[in-house]
Write an enzyme that holds these catalytic residues in place. Structure first.
Site, PDB file in Angstrom:
ATOM      1  N   ASP A  80      -4.945   2.122 -36.757  1.00 56.97           N
ATOM      2  CA  ASP A  80      -3.759   2.978 -36.820  1.00 56.97           C
ATOM      3  C   ASP A  80      -3.427   3.276 -38.272  1.00 56.97           C
ATOM      4  O   ASP A  80      -3.751   2.482 -39.152  1.00 56.97           O
ATOM      5  CB  ASP A  80      -2.553   2.314 -36.149  1.00 56.97           C
ATOM      6  CG  ASP A  80      -1.526   3.338 -35.682  1.00 56.97           C
ATOM      7  OD1 ASP A  80      -1.331   3.469 -34.464  1.00 56.97           O
ATOM      8  OD2 ASP A  80      -0.933   4.033 -36.540  1.00 56.97           O
ATOM      9  N   LYS A 161      -4.077   9.017 -23.817  1.00 58.20           N
ATOM     10  CA  LYS A 161      -2.825   9.623 -23.352  1.00 58.20           C
ATOM     11  C   LYS A 161      -2.905  11.135 -23.481  1.00 58.20           C
ATOM     12  O   LYS A 161      -3.388  11.657 -24.487  1.00 58.20           O
ATOM     13  CB  LYS A 161      -1.665   9.105 -24.215  1.00 58.20           C
ATOM     14  CG  LYS A 161      -0.292   9.527 -23.693  1.00 58.20           C
ATOM     15  CD  LYS A 161       0.746   9.623 -24.798  1.00 58.20           C
ATOM     16  CE  LYS A 161       1.166   8.302 -25.377  1.00 58.20           C
ATOM     17  NZ  LYS A 161       2.142   7.574 -24.558  1.00 58.20           N
TER      18      LYS A 161
END
Lengths: 311, 991
Positions: A80, A161
């Site tokens: 991330d 997602k």
């Protein structure tokens, strides 16, 4: 995740706290897995856009805590741009998923072996412009996918997602070029009022004559250019003209609702008795402290009355 | 199907020569003549994509949106209604376009920081330029052409940096660091000296293009900023934001260096987001466009907007001017403003006059009766300008002035006898110009309330009317109609005094109009069929419309009620355009607000509500605000706007969650239908749609709900219900009989279960029983189901059934009359439809229970939408789901098992059409007598299905793309083939 009174009544929020997950989204991955079992027998996995890390927590528990056999050699990488607090058995990289260096670091950790599974629960800043937000989300998925194509072994799986908006069917058809099966899945822990869903891509089968290569001088669209050449006529490559508008190829992925009907309904209001409420008030402090938003200073100024509606 | 009208987010505006403004409206461009306030041309630019921006070079335009770009000439643009055949595609999302110095080439900046150089005439891509290693995605960027050799590309990254690079050399000049979060806009001044930028951190930063240094950091906006533009020779910057404001900043050279200083703020759009801004520098007009679809204009010449004639006088200056000596501490106690000027009374009894023509103060006379306590009123009737001074000792002094401010005679003094004291005196005039009515109030409750009729030319008292003073009555405003004097009071009261009847029953009293306190104004609006319509305002922000009948004794009906956005409300009136305008104070400001169109007309920092003040109409559409601040008399002329205030009013700023069309055409125009929209922005709007043009006009924005709307539906020709979270459910009545427009009033709210309600009411349905009363079914997010009886006589809801489905959220409900029995249908997030029999002791009795008859899973997950067709022996459910499917389920009635038993239903056939849409099906509606089914879905496709027979599967008749994103609701004018589609915006379709 902070806690508001609404959160307190959200059963998934409570359950996440009780089970030590950093976010309620852990249940989304668990419920998807209930349906697809993609978390069985994993050796090497990559969790992209992983902060605050609830999916990595699920992966860690599934691959290590609940594993029956040998866990030696199992690897989980969480990537991330934001910093992340450590998770047992998870290697965290604060890095850009589009950068070739990130890929080499992952492959290095994997001893040049490829991953069995890649997932991404990432979402960009939402502006409120529906078309832009949907495009940026699709670009984020494609960024995750470009790393995935470099790191995932054939027959591996990819979960990400998505927001089911106007052009989601364009994404389905692109993914169909890379995976044998593409399903749109909605776990019961994802609110019915939200456009959120998950794309479950099973059995990675890259086109034979295409070899993906990460290059930070190449945009996501350019990266997949040769891969999607059959469906995308946006072949700018050598053409000297902007192509005329044409309808894109669209495919509707089958929809599957995950998580049994007996699981909690994320749209419902549950009644808690006073004992429950007291317990929440007392013990369930956020596991992950809220992040520093970019507008923190603006909020401070607003609170102190420095920002106003008139000069 | 053809879309005839569209209102939705407008992302860009661009001024072009000849007072013309190009406005992006979905995939269309609308071209307005700004000074004439006229829509000149509408043209479709793209097939699906929205127009995000426009670049212009003489008669050439480069229009972009998403991946689409169109290079068109002015002639092509204005010569057709559709130029989407010229739409081309870029490989990536276009962030900005610009023409080169010659106008021959167009630069397209994509979101991966690449610039395509395209030949305008041929569309050939001449070059592709990018900066090595800087290909991360951008939310924003711009191109500045300084001259032939210098073209700056400004790329706003998602990590807070702004990369400025030279297009021709392909080299990076700066990576400007300082912002936090994504950069949402970056622009360069025309002289090339400055870069201005904004980001998720909500600041605006000014940078030196030549050194890369941050020059200034400015705060002000309370939410994200979306657009910036330099103007006025790069001395000013304009910004627009998610906070709905537009702000002006000046680029000033100070001792500290160059700074951005906040200069002005305008509230321009509705919640939330202002996307586009442009400035016509020649005329100094700004235009903004927002998520609400509004195109707003702002007059940037402060001097013509207002305040050029701001005058202020302290008592000393007046003293010198009048050449008199005032006592120490003498102040202005009251004033009245006429066309000619101001008449003021001091605490020393000095009567002063200021005339606008020669800007001079004159002492007219001194009257020792009006020393400490005095009230000054004034009235202009026919050509009589009359001032009425009063004290607390029952003295009145009436003074008349000519149109030029000349005093007509020494004034008429009179003593109001029979009153202990006088604390309030007010005056008004009606249709009869020759009479001025003066109300005189004593603080003693045993004293009469006195109304004097005064001849406006002789100032003689014609008549005196004495009424027993109503209880708890403190008069605050007055108006007259025929022989009725309407007086507003504290405690939200209006009393009507019949001049023909001074007996005790001659006073009609309306109490507790709303929960506010002081009634601040009463105005007669119109009279239709003996119903007299009055607008009544309350200082606490409420306003109401009363329909009053005077025949057969006085009676009244509240037909409209609402609350203003914020602040104190002093008065309201209809302007020339038929818009309802309110004014009053909020915090330290005086404001005027267009309530019909929801925008602020002006605000002025006057210090706040607690002061002597008055707003006086002068000339055409002009006003003078006179107030006292820090012992100074301020006079502010509020001009008629130099430019139109908006070109199109827009609708909701956020998603429309539901809409409903009134079942009948309008009483006042058979080509129009009333409809309501309920939005995520928590408001309900009452609108009309013209069936011929599809055009939508909004009349009222009701602010009663405090949570985002879930459902709104007309349940009869004049009743509608709305519901939302926090257990809010309101019953409204619409009155469409008056010429000014329709009115809407909340009759009753549903009782809530707890003190701290947090349930969402997801849906409701009604079944009328005799005499306007009805059974109401409500379903909740905690799976509970309630049934209520609404009694229209007592205007009360009483609960009769409370039960629960499971623990999941219920999404829809319908009450279905099947033969002699009433059934309740629910659908829920668990994909089930459940039919209950409504248990009643007899057919006319109230429900006392719900007995499940059949429960059937018809979708994988949430059943989002349902419509029902009832035949002799079947119930057919048409449902749309979160699973992208439409299901048709035919339930056959089953006879009662035994005598005394009840009939039930069982599923006889069902057909699930999966993947009919690529995203959630959000609404479905039967029309054409149940022969067709309309569905909307998040994939923005509107589909019409053949539902004429029960043959399954459904056959698709037609499908068409809608420009409305987050497509969530629809309604059909049955029999008139008008369809409304709602989501982020609204469109009207003709079938």
């Amino acid at each position: 995740m902070g806690k508001s009174s609404k959160d307190k009544r959200d059963l998934y929020y409570r359950k996440a706290k009780e089970l030590g997950y950093r976010a309620r989204s852990a249940f989304k991955l668990l419920q998807l897995n209930e349906e697809f079992h993609f978390l069985d027998d994993l050796e090497r996995v990559v969790d992209l856009c992983a902060a605050p890390g609830s999916w990595s927590q699920v992966l860690s528990r599934k691959m290590f805590d609940e594993a029956e056999g040998d866990v030696q050699g199992k690897k989980i990488v969480a990537v991330d741009l934001q910093p992340m607090s450590p998770i047992d058995n998870v290697t965290t990289f604060q890095a850009d998923i589009t950068h070739p260096k990130t890929l080499s670091r992952i492959l290095e950790l994997f001893g040049n072996e490829k991953a069995d599974f890649v997932c991404s629960d990432g979402a960009p800043d939402v502006t409120g412009l529906h078309d832009l937000d949907e495009y940026v989300q699709q670009q984020l998925i494609m960024s995750a996918l470009q790393l995935t194509t470099c790191v995932l072994k054939p027959h591996g799986n990819f979960v990400a997602k998505i927001f089911r908006g106007r052009d989601i069917d364009m994404l389905y058809s692109q993914l169909g070029y890379l995976f044998k099966s593409v399903v749109c899945a909605k776990p019961r822990s994802s609110r019915g009022t939200s456009l959120e869903a998950f794309i479950v891509c099973l059995d990675y089968q890259p086109p034979a004559n295409w070899s993906p290569k990460l290059d930070n001088n190449v945009s996501v669209e350019e990266f997949f250019h040769d891969c999607f050449v059959g469906i995308n006529k946006l072949s700018l490559g050598d053409d000297s003209q902007l192509p005329e508008w044409h309808e894109s190829v669209r495919t509707v992925a089958p929809f599957i609702s995950c998580g049994g009907l007996d699981s909690f309904d994320s749209d419902a209001t549950y009644h808690l008795d006073e004992g429950d409420m007291a317990k929440i008030e007392k013990s369930l402090d956020p596991v992950q402290s809220p992040t520093n938003p970019p507008y923190k200073r603006a909020l401070e100024l607003k609170r102190s009355g420095k920002l106003s509606s008139c000069v | 199907m053809k879309d005839t009208f569209h209102v939705g987010p407008s992302l860009a505006v661009k001024f072009v020569a000849g007072d013309q403004l190009l406005c992006a409206v979905g995939p269309f461009l609308h071209i307005y003549n700004v000074t004439k306030n006229r829509l000149i041309h509408k043209v479709r630019i793209f097939k699906r994509n929205k127009v995000h921006g426009i670049a212009v070079s003489e008669d050439k335009l480069a229009i972009y949106g998403g991946k689409s770009v169109s290079l068109v000439s002015w002639e092509q643009l204005t010569g057709a209604n559709d130029v989407s055949n010229l739409e081309h595609l870029s490989p990536e999302w276009i962030v900005s376009t610009e023409f080169d110095v010659t106008g021959q080439n167009v630069f397209l900046l994509t979101c991966y920081n690449m610039v395509l150089v395209v030949d305008f005439a041929s569309g050939d891509v001449l070059q592709r330029n990018s900066l090595p290693n800087e290909r991360s995605i951008l939310y924003s960027g711009s191109i500045k052409v300084l001259d032939r050799d210098h073209v700056l590309v400004n790329a706003g990254t998602v990590m807070g940096g702004i990369i400025v690079w030279d297009l021709h050399t392909g080299t990076q000049l700066w990576n400007l660091l300082g912002h936090e979060g994504s950069i949402f806009y970056v622009t360069v001044s025309d002289n090339g000296k400055y870069v201005a930028s904004c980001s998720d951190d909500r600041s605006i930063r000014l940078w030196d293009t030549f050194t890369g240094k941050e020059l200034s950091l400015a705060w002000g906006h309370t939410a994200r900023i979306w657009n910036l533009k330099f103007f006025d020779n790069d001395t000013k910057l304009i910004s627009v934001s998610e906070d709905c404001t537009c702000r002006i900043w000046s680029v000033e050279h100070t001792a500290e260096g160059i700074e951005l200083i906040a200069a002005d703020t305008f509230e321009v759009h509705l919640t939330k987001n202002v996307w586009g801004v442009d400035v016509n520098e020649e005329k100094m007009i700004a235009a903004t466009s927002g998520n609400d679809g509004r195109i707003k204009l702002i007059d940037l010449k402060q001097t013509t907007r207002m305040a050029d004639e701001m005058e202020q006088f302290d008592i000393k200056a007046i003293e010198i001017h009048c050449n008199v000596r005032f006592a120490a501490g003498e102040i202005i106690k009251g004033f009245h403003c006429f066309e000619f000027g101001i008449v003021a009374l001091t605490s020393g009894g000095h009567v002063l006059r200021y005339t606008f023509a020669d800007k001079s103060w004159v002492l007219l006379f001194t009257d020792q009766r009006f020393l400490s306590y005095s009230i000054t009123n004034g009235v202009t009737v026919a050509s009589h300008n009359v001032v009425i001074f009063s004290n607390n000792n029952c003295d009145l002094l009436l003074v008349k002035f000519t149109d030029r401010g000349k005093i007509v005679d020494q004034g008429k003094a009179l003593k109001v006898t029979g009153l202990a004291k006088t604390t309030n005196v007010m005056c008004t005039t009606g249709d009869k110009a020759e009479v001025i009515y003066v109300t005189v109030e004593s603080p003693n409750p045993r004293d009469n309330f006195v109304i004097l009729a005064i001849d406006s030319s002789t100032l003689e008292v014609i008549d005196r009317f004495n009424y027993g003073k109503p209880d708890s009555f403190v008069s605050s405003c007055v108006t007259v109609l025929d022989h009725y004097i309407l007086v507003g009071s504290r405690f939200s009261t209006v009393a009507i005094f019949d001049l023909f009847n001074c007996a005790k029953n001659g006073v009609y009293r309306i109490d507790d109009l709303n929960i506010g306190d002081t009634t601040t104004s009463i105005e007669h609006v119109e009279t239709k069929q003996c119903r007299h319509l009055f607008s009544v305002t309350n200082r606490d922000g409420y306003y109401s419309f009363l329909a009053i009948k005077f025949d057969n004794g006085i009676s009244h009906e509240v037909i409209h009620s609402n609350k203003t956005v914020k602040g104190f409300l002093e008065r309201a009136f209809y302007n020339d355009e038929g818009d309802y305008v309110t004014y009053g104070f909020k915090s330290r400001l005086f404001y005027m607000y267009n309530e019909s169109k929801c925008y602020e007309i002006m605000h002025h920092m006057c210090g706040g509500a607690h002061r002597q003040w008055g707003l006086y109409p002068v000339g055409v559409k002009e006003y003078i605000l006179v107030y006292i601040k820090a012992s100074q008399l301020h006079v502010l002329r509020i001009h008629k706007p130099r430019v139109p205030e908006f070109l199109t009013a827009g609708l909701h700023g956020r998603e429309i969650r539901d809409l409903s069309i009134c079942p009948r055409a309008r009483a006042t125009n058979e080509n129009e239908y009333l409809f309501v929209t309920g939005s995520e922005d928590t408001s309900i709007k009452l609108n009309t749609v013209d069936k011929l043009t599809g055009e939508v006009t909004t009349f009222w924005t009701e602010r009663r709900h405090i949570s985002g709307l879930q459902r709104t539906r007309f349940i009869s020709d004049d009743l509608l219900i709305s519901c939302s979270a926090l257990e809010e459910l309101f019953l409204w009545r619409v009155d469409d009989t008056f010429a000014r427009g329709p009115y809407i009033h909340m009759l009753q709210s549903l009782p809530v279960a707890t003190l701290n309600p947090d349930l969402r009411i997801m849906d409701f349905d009604v079944k009328f029983t005799a005499s306007g009363s009805f059974i109401l079914a409500t379903v909740y997010s905690d799976s509970s189901i309630k049934m209520w009886h609404y009694d229209n006589e007592s205007n009360n809801f009483n609960v009769c059934v409370e039960t629960r489905y499971k623990t999941c959220c219920i999404l829809n409900t319908r009450l279905i009359q099947f033969r002699d029995h009433l059934f309740l249908l629910i659908t829920a997030t668990d994909g089930h439809a459940v039919i209950y029999r409504v248990e009643q002791d007899n057919d006319d009795a109230l429900p006392n229970g719900l007995a499940p008859v059949v429960s059937q899973r018809i979708h994988q997950s949430g059943v989002k939408a349902v419509d029902v067709k009832v035949t002799e022996s079947t119930l057919t459910l048409y449902t749309g789901g979160d699973d992208n499917g439409v299901c048709v389920s035919v339930f056959q009635s089953v006879p009662a098992p035994a005598a005394g038993g009840f009939p039930g239903f069982e599923l006889s056939r069902s057909e699930f059409a999966h993947s009919i849409a690529s995203a959630t099906v959000t609404s479905c509606q039967l029309f054409d007598k149940g022969s067709k089914l309309l569905t909307t879905s998040i994939d923005q496709i509107v589909r019409v299905w053949d539902a004429s027979d029960d043959e399954l599967p459904l056959k698709l008749i037609e499908s068409q793309y809608t420009t409305i994103a987050d497509t969530g609701c629809c309604d059909v004018v049955q029999g008139d083939s008008i369809v409304l589609i709602g989501g982020v915006g609204l469109s009207t379709w003709n079938m």
